[in-house]
Design a protein around this motif. Structure first.
Motif, PDB file in Angstrom:
ATOM      1  N   ALA A 122     -21.440  51.829  16.302  1.00  0.00           N
ATOM      2  CA  ALA A 122     -20.194  52.523  15.960  1.00  0.00           C
ATOM      3  C   ALA A 122     -19.713  52.171  14.563  1.00  0.00           C
ATOM      4  N   TYR A 123     -20.049  50.991  14.064  1.00  0.00           N
ATOM      5  CA  TYR A 123     -19.567  50.570  12.744  1.00  0.00           C
ATOM      6  C   TYR A 123     -20.379  51.171  11.605  1.00  0.00           C
ATOM      7  N   HIS A 124     -21.638  51.434  11.851  1.00  0.00           N
ATOM      8  CA  HIS A 124     -22.526  51.995  10.812  1.00  0.00           C
ATOM      9  C   HIS A 124     -22.492  51.175   9.528  1.00  0.00           C
ATOM     10  N   ASP A 125     -22.359  49.852   9.657  1.00  0.00           N
ATOM     11  CA  ASP A 125     -22.392  48.955   8.485  1.00  0.00           C
ATOM     12  C   ASP A 125     -21.444  49.434   7.378  1.00  0.00           C
ATOM     13  N   PHE A 126     -20.237  49.876   7.770  1.00  0.00           N
ATOM     14  CA  PHE A 126     -19.422  50.569   6.765  1.00  0.00           C
ATOM     15  C   PHE A 126     -18.944  49.655   5.643  1.00  0.00           C
ATOM     16  N   ALA A 127     -18.833  48.351   5.879  1.00  0.00           N
ATOM     17  CA  ALA A 127     -18.441  47.451   4.788  1.00  0.00           C
ATOM     18  C   ALA A 127     -19.528  47.385   3.724  1.00  0.00           C
ATOM     19  N   SER A 128     -20.795  47.268   4.150  1.00  0.00           N
ATOM     20  CA  SER A 128     -21.871  47.201   3.165  1.00  0.00           C
ATOM     21  C   SER A 128     -22.128  48.561   2.522  1.00  0.00           C
ATOM     22  N   LYS A 129     -21.916  49.654   3.263  1.00  0.00           N
ATOM     23  CA  LYS A 129     -22.080  50.980   2.655  1.00  0.00           C
ATOM     24  C   LYS A 129     -21.035  51.196   1.550  1.00  0.00           C
ATOM     25  N   LEU A 130     -19.810  50.728   1.781  1.00  0.00           N
ATOM     26  CA  LEU A 130     -18.783  50.846   0.747  1.00  0.00           C
ATOM     27  C   LEU A 130     -19.105  49.942  -0.444  1.00  0.00           C
ATOM     28  N   ALA A 131     -19.693  48.767  -0.170  1.00  0.00           N
ATOM     29  CA  ALA A 131     -20.100  47.888  -1.271  1.00  0.00           C
ATOM     30  C   ALA A 131     -21.190  48.540  -2.111  1.00  0.00           C
ATOM     31  N   GLU A 132     -22.072  49.293  -1.460  1.00  0.00           N
ATOM     32  CA  GLU A 132     -23.109  50.011  -2.203  1.00  0.00           C
ATOM     33  C   GLU A 132     -22.510  51.085  -3.097  1.00  0.00           C
ATOM     34  N   ARG A 133     -21.323  51.574  -2.753  1.00  0.00           N
ATOM     35  CA  ARG A 133     -20.617  52.555  -3.584  1.00  0.00           C
ATOM     36  C   ARG A 133     -19.809  51.890  -4.695  1.00  0.00           C
ATOM     37  N   GLY A 134     -19.821  50.576  -4.758  1.00  0.00           N
ATOM     38  CA  GLY A 134     -19.142  49.865  -5.833  1.00  0.00           C
ATOM     39  C   GLY A 134     -17.826  49.234  -5.463  1.00  0.00           C
ATOM     40  N   PHE A 135     -17.338  49.460  -4.229  1.00  0.00           N
ATOM     41  CA  PHE A 135     -16.118  48.793  -3.791  1.00  0.00           C
ATOM     42  C   PHE A 135     -16.406  47.325  -3.463  1.00  0.00           C
ATOM     43  N   ILE A 136     -15.466  46.450  -3.760  1.00  0.00           N
ATOM     44  CA  ILE A 136     -15.477  45.127  -3.163  1.00  0.00           C
ATOM     45  C   ILE A 136     -14.980  45.291  -1.728  1.00  0.00           C
ATOM     46  N   THR A 137     -15.592  44.620  -0.768  1.00  0.00           N
ATOM     47  CA  THR A 137     -15.125  44.717   0.614  1.00  0.00           C
ATOM     48  C   THR A 137     -14.912  43.325   1.192  1.00  0.00           C
ATOM     49  N   PHE A 138     -14.012  43.257   2.174  1.00  0.00           N
ATOM     50  CA  PHE A 138     -13.781  42.013   2.902  1.00  0.00           C
ATOM     51  C   PHE A 138     -13.661  42.359   4.378  1.00  0.00           C
ATOM     52  N   ALA A 139     -14.433  41.675   5.223  1.00  0.00           N
ATOM     53  CA  ALA A 139     -14.438  41.926   6.666  1.00  0.00           C
ATOM     54  C   ALA A 139     -13.808  40.733   7.368  1.00  0.00           C
ATOM     55  N   PRO A 140     -12.540  40.825   7.799  1.00  0.00           N
ATOM     56  CA  PRO A 140     -11.897  39.681   8.449  1.00  0.00           C
ATOM     57  C   PRO A 140     -12.305  39.579   9.915  1.00  0.00           C
ATOM     58  N   GLN A 141     -12.208  38.367  10.446  1.00  0.00           N
ATOM     59  CA  GLN A 141     -12.368  38.147  11.877  1.00  0.00           C
ATOM     60  C   GLN A 141     -10.991  38.145  12.520  1.00  0.00           C
ATOM     61  N   ASN A 142     -10.706  39.148  13.356  1.00  0.00           N
ATOM     62  CA  ASN A 142      -9.432  39.175  14.078  1.00  0.00           C
ATOM     63  C   ASN A 142      -9.559  38.460  15.422  1.00  0.00           C
ATOM     64  N   LEU A 143      -8.442  38.273  16.108  1.00  0.00           N
ATOM     65  CA  LEU A 143      -8.371  37.373  17.263  1.00  0.00           C
ATOM     66  C   LEU A 143      -8.905  37.950  18.567  1.00  0.00           C
ATOM     67  N   TYR A 144      -9.097  39.262  18.639  1.00  0.00           N
ATOM     68  CA  TYR A 144      -9.383  39.873  19.940  1.00  0.00           C
ATOM     69  C   TYR A 144     -10.866  39.768  20.318  1.00  0.00           C
ATOM     70  N   ILE A 145     -11.259  38.515  20.602  1.00  0.00           N
ATOM     71  CA  ILE A 145     -12.624  38.201  21.051  1.00  0.00           C
ATOM     72  C   ILE A 145     -12.545  37.208  22.206  1.00  0.00           C
ATOM     73  N   PHE A 146     -13.640  37.103  22.949  1.00  0.00           N
ATOM     74  CA  PHE A 146     -13.808  36.133  24.038  1.00  0.00           C
ATOM     75  C   PHE A 146     -13.013  36.505  25.283  1.00  0.00           C
ATOM     76  N   GLY A 147     -12.860  37.802  25.560  1.00  0.00           N
ATOM     77  CA  GLY A 147     -12.331  38.250  26.845  1.00  0.00           C
ATOM     78  C   GLY A 147     -10.979  37.674  27.190  1.00  0.00           C
ATOM     79  N   ASP A 148     -10.896  36.974  28.319  1.00  0.00           N
ATOM     80  CA  ASP A 148      -9.617  36.446  28.780  1.00  0.00           C
ATOM     81  C   ASP A 148      -9.065  35.356  27.880  1.00  0.00           C
ATOM     82  N   ARG A 149      -9.888  34.758  27.030  1.00  0.00           N
ATOM     83  CA  ARG A 149      -9.375  33.712  26.154  1.00  0.00           C
ATOM     84  C   ARG A 149      -8.322  34.280  25.197  1.00  0.00           C
TER      85      ARG A 149
END
Length: 334
Positions: A122-149
């Motif tokens: 679903a992501y289609h590597d969109f951060a790296s595709k935008l970097a290939e177009r010359g944009f600087i990109t940053f991919a943050p880690q958000n909190l919604y991981i690890f199920g019930d945690r």
């Protein structure tokens, strides 16, 4: 369910203090709503950000870009983490736009760069595709991981009048301030683009982080109150396991159109696949029509608010949205 049907009229009454006499008047009046959203819906920790104390290491060396893991301090025992991609054709004195590329539920920062064996098409590597177009990109880690945690964290936060976004908003404040300090970055051109739970983030985080100059909500934009509480719709969270999803009194205050009003007058876009199971097209269109009316009719901001419909599922399409980024970040296509 009767209250649900009445709620659009309650929200309209709630938002009637927005002033459309001028853009300055609108922004002043919207600030009062933004503070209510910050304190009464999202929740805020009233403590200063720490010195970021940034640590980084190179993890990618591709043909057109270099990637770095980045870790920084936010609050005591709270950090922000992500992956920075720098195009290799950057000149030493050049300042470029940045696109912050946000993953969805149970996602990892690497998923929007390279899935590396994990099945996240679903992501289609969109951060790296935008970097290939010359944009600087940053991919943050958000909190919604690890199920019930993470859901347990939400349940612990709620009695304190806080939410997951009470933590994620200051994480992003620290991220954009650090990005803006980099010699390669134009701090006035830092954009947010998120998919799914990242799309939820696209409605809430830029509303409260002024440094984001635009926001793109992909695979999430909705008649959000209806999706939360309808007992008739198969799309409703009433029938799913996301028990952390509910937020305080949105039915009387901030649906997605009202959240978009907190992002305005900055450019705003929705990316919507016809076969995306988050909602039917007609409910997405119903809520988006209010946003377009706000931008084009009330604020006279032409071509600042867009939606792309495409034949596809719950996914990044990367066509109209990429054009939107090129236009509003003033970066030429190659």
């Amino acid at each position: 369910q009767w209250v649900l049907r009445e709620s659009p009229f309650v929200r309209k009454e709630f938002m009637k203090k927005l002033n459309f006499e001028s853009l300055d008047a609108f922004q002043t009046s919207a600030q009062n709503y933004r503070e209510q959203f910050r304190h009464e819906v999202i929740g805020r920790f009233d403590q200063p950000l720490l010195n970021p104390n940034v640590r980084s290491r190179k993890i990618y060396d591709e043909q057109k870009w270099t990637g770095f893991e980045v870790l920084m301090d936010v609050f005591p025992d709270v950090v922000a983490y992500g992956i920075l991609l720098l195009p290799k054709d950057l000149d030493s004195d050049e300042r470029r736009p940045v696109v912050v590329c946000q993953h969805g539920l149970e996602g990892r920062a690497k998923d929007v760069v390279k899935a590396e064996g994990r099945s996240f098409n679903a992501y289609h590597d969109f951060a790296s595709k935008l970097a290939e177009r010359g944009f600087i990109t940053f991919a943050p880690q958000n909190l919604y991981i690890f199920g019930d945690r993470f859901r347990t964290l939400q349940r612990k936060a709620n009695p304190l009048k806080k939410t997951l976004f009470s933590v994620m908003v200051p994480q992003h404040r620290q991220i954009v301030r650090w990005l803006g300090s980099l010699p390669q970055v134009d701090p006035s051109r830092i954009a947010f683009y998120g998919l799914s739970y990242g799309g939820k983030s696209a409605m809430r985080i830029p509303a409260l982080v002024d440094e984001y100059c635009l926001s793109i909500c992909s695979a999430d934009f909705n008649e959000w109150v209806w999706k939360n509480v309808s007992t008739r719709a198969k799309y409703s969270y009433v029938w799913t396991g996301e028990y952390e999803i509910f937020e305080f009194d949105l039915g009387s205050t901030f649906n997605y159109a009202e959240m978009a009003a907190l992002i305005a007058p900055r450019p705003f876009m929705v990316e919507r696949g016809h076969f995306d199971g988050v909602a039917p097209d007609e409910m997405v269109a119903y809520e988006f029509a209010k946003v377009r009316y706000l931008y084009e009719a009330n604020l006279k901001l032409l071509n600042q608010c867009e939606i792309e419909w495409f034949v596809g599922p719950h996914t990044i399409n990367g066509r109209g949205t990429f054009d939107f980024l090129h236009k509003h970040l003033n970066w030429p296509k190659r």
